[in-house]
Scaffold this motif. Structure first.
Motif, PDB file in Angstrom:
ATOM      1  N   UNK A   1       0.830  -1.207   0.000  1.00  0.00           N
ATOM      2  CA  UNK A   1       0.000   0.000   0.000  1.00  0.00           C
ATOM      3  C   UNK A   1       0.864   1.256   0.000  1.00  0.00           C
ATOM      4  N   UNK A   2       0.583   2.121  -0.948  1.00  0.00           N
ATOM      5  CA  UNK A   2       1.325   3.367  -1.102  1.00  0.00           C
ATOM      6  C   UNK A   2       0.345   4.528  -1.197  1.00  0.00           C
ATOM      7  N   UNK A   3       0.712   5.651  -0.599  1.00  0.00           N
ATOM      8  CA  UNK A   3      -0.019   6.902  -0.786  1.00  0.00           C
ATOM      9  C   UNK A   3       0.778   7.726  -1.786  1.00  0.00           C
ATOM     10  N   UNK A   4       0.131   8.128  -2.868  1.00  0.00           N
ATOM     11  CA  UNK A   4       0.799   8.875  -3.927  1.00  0.00           C
ATOM     12  C   UNK A   4       0.263  10.301  -3.955  1.00  0.00           C
ATOM     13  N   UNK A   5       1.145  11.245  -3.693  1.00  0.00           N
ATOM     14  CA  UNK A   5       0.785  12.664  -3.683  1.00  0.00           C
ATOM     15  C   UNK A   5       1.337  13.328  -4.936  1.00  0.00           C
ATOM     16  N   UNK A   6       0.452  13.909  -5.724  1.00  0.00           N
ATOM     17  CA  UNK A   6       0.860  14.681  -6.891  1.00  0.00           C
ATOM     18  C   UNK A   6       0.838  16.145  -6.473  1.00  0.00           C
ATOM     19  N   UNK A   7       1.999  16.731  -6.360  1.00  0.00           N
ATOM     20  CA  UNK A   7       2.128  18.090  -5.827  1.00  0.00           C
ATOM     21  C   UNK A   7       2.345  19.134  -6.914  1.00  0.00           C
ATOM     22  N   UNK A   8       2.013  18.805  -8.157  1.00  0.00           N
ATOM     23  CA  UNK A   8       2.231  19.728  -9.274  1.00  0.00           C
ATOM     24  C   UNK A   8       1.516  21.063  -9.065  1.00  0.00           C
ATOM     25  N   UNK A   9       0.323  21.037  -8.502  1.00  0.00           N
ATOM     26  CA  UNK A   9      -0.450  22.266  -8.308  1.00  0.00           C
ATOM     27  C   UNK A   9      -0.353  22.797  -6.878  1.00  0.00           C
ATOM     28  N   UNK A  10       0.413  22.130  -6.020  1.00  0.00           N
ATOM     29  CA  UNK A  10       0.523  22.541  -4.619  1.00  0.00           C
ATOM     30  C   UNK A  10       1.320  23.834  -4.498  1.00  0.00           C
ATOM     31  N   UNK A  11       0.850  24.720  -3.624  1.00  0.00           N
ATOM     32  CA  UNK A  11       1.553  25.964  -3.300  1.00  0.00           C
ATOM     33  C   UNK A  11       1.690  26.053  -1.784  1.00  0.00           C
ATOM     34  N   UNK A  12       2.831  26.561  -1.288  1.00  0.00           N
ATOM     35  CA  UNK A  12       2.999  26.700   0.162  1.00  0.00           C
ATOM     36  C   UNK A  12       1.821  27.463   0.776  1.00  0.00           C
ATOM     37  N   UNK A  13       1.399  27.015   1.941  1.00  0.00           N
ATOM     38  CA  UNK A  13       0.259  27.623   2.621  1.00  0.00           C
ATOM     39  C   UNK A  13      -1.051  26.914   2.323  1.00  0.00           C
ATOM     40  N   UNK A  14      -1.081  26.130   1.258  1.00  0.00           N
ATOM     41  CA  UNK A  14      -2.275  25.358   0.934  1.00  0.00           C
ATOM     42  C   UNK A  14      -2.237  24.028   1.669  1.00  0.00           C
ATOM     43  N   UNK A  15      -3.399  23.432   1.810  1.00  0.00           N
ATOM     44  CA  UNK A  15      -3.457  22.054   2.315  1.00  0.00           C
ATOM     45  C   UNK A  15      -2.940  21.134   1.216  1.00  0.00           C
ATOM     46  N   UNK A  16      -2.179  20.118   1.589  1.00  0.00           N
ATOM     47  CA  UNK A  16      -1.717  19.177   0.566  1.00  0.00           C
ATOM     48  C   UNK A  16      -2.911  18.480  -0.096  1.00  0.00           C
ATOM     49  N   UNK A  17      -2.762  18.085  -1.336  1.00  0.00           N
ATOM     50  CA  UNK A  17      -3.860  17.383  -2.007  1.00  0.00           C
ATOM     51  C   UNK A  17      -4.094  16.019  -1.372  1.00  0.00           C
ATOM     52  N   UNK A  18      -5.276  15.486  -1.582  1.00  0.00           N
ATOM     53  CA  UNK A  18      -5.568  14.129  -1.120  1.00  0.00           C
ATOM     54  C   UNK A  18      -4.742  13.144  -1.942  1.00  0.00           C
ATOM     55  N   UNK A  19      -4.230  12.120  -1.299  1.00  0.00           N
ATOM     56  CA  UNK A  19      -3.398  11.169  -2.041  1.00  0.00           C
ATOM     57  C   UNK A  19      -4.231  10.162  -2.817  1.00  0.00           C
ATOM     58  N   UNK A  20      -3.620   9.636  -3.838  1.00  0.00           N
ATOM     59  CA  UNK A  20      -4.157   8.490  -4.553  1.00  0.00           C
ATOM     60  C   UNK A  20      -3.673   7.261  -3.806  1.00  0.00           C
ATOM     61  N   UNK A  21      -4.572   6.342  -3.506  1.00  0.00           N
ATOM     62  CA  UNK A  21      -4.175   5.104  -2.837  1.00  0.00           C
ATOM     63  C   UNK A  21      -3.802   4.083  -3.903  1.00  0.00           C
ATOM     64  N   UNK A  22      -2.575   3.603  -3.815  1.00  0.00           N
ATOM     65  CA  UNK A  22      -2.071   2.638  -4.783  1.00  0.00           C
ATOM     66  C   UNK A  22      -1.856   1.313  -4.061  1.00  0.00           C
ATOM     67  N   UNK A  23      -2.478   0.263  -4.585  1.00  0.00           N
ATOM     68  CA  UNK A  23      -2.278  -1.073  -4.041  1.00  0.00           C
ATOM     69  C   UNK A  23      -1.580  -1.914  -5.100  1.00  0.00           C
TER      70      UNK A  23
END
Length: 130
Positions: A22-44
């Motif tokens: 089980x892996x949590x995959x975070x795509x941070x391409x649109x993330x900016x400091x001060x924002x909440x991190x995006x929800x991860x994609x769950x990879x099994x």
């Protein structure tokens, strides 16, 4: 940037990363400091996709990841991911969301805890194809 965190059932950062399902995959391409991190994609991963078994003969669900966060990993795992363009960060932080928050804030993560499986992996790596 993409960050993948090896987990035990998506709850805690997993050791023995080569066997992590089980892996949590975070795509941070649109993330900016001060924002909440995006929800991860769950990879099994299927067993054949575990890095201890994966033959590099097909695309992998974690292709394109820049950083893999794990609780423990053998040198073979680290080399294998490096060949795929992924850096590995070993931490003692148990909470995957807290680990991500600290990474994004540029804070130091907890030091890795002793894990007997890492010693066993080092022995296995002496004879590994990686």
């Amino acid at each position: 940037m993409k960050i993948a965190i090896a987990t035990k059932h998506y709850d805690t950062v997993s050791g023995h990363a080569g066997q992590a399902r089980h892996w949590l995959l975070y795509d941070l391409a649109a993330y900016r400091p001060g924002q909440a991190p995006p929800e991860p994609l769950r990879v099994e991963l299927e067993k054949a996709q575990f890095f201890h078994h994966f033959q590099d003969d097909a695309p992998h669900p974690l292709d394109g990841v820049d950083l893999a966060v794990v609780a423990s990993a053998g040198e073979g795992f680290v080399r294998h991911l490096k060949q795929r363009g992924t850096d590995v960060l070993v931490t003692g932080e148990a909470d995957p969301r807290l680990a991500l928050q600290k990474i994004l804030a540029g804070e130091a993560l907890a030091q890795p805890r002793f894990d007997i499986t890492t010693s066993l992996c080092k022995l296995r790596d002496l004879f590994s194809r990686h």
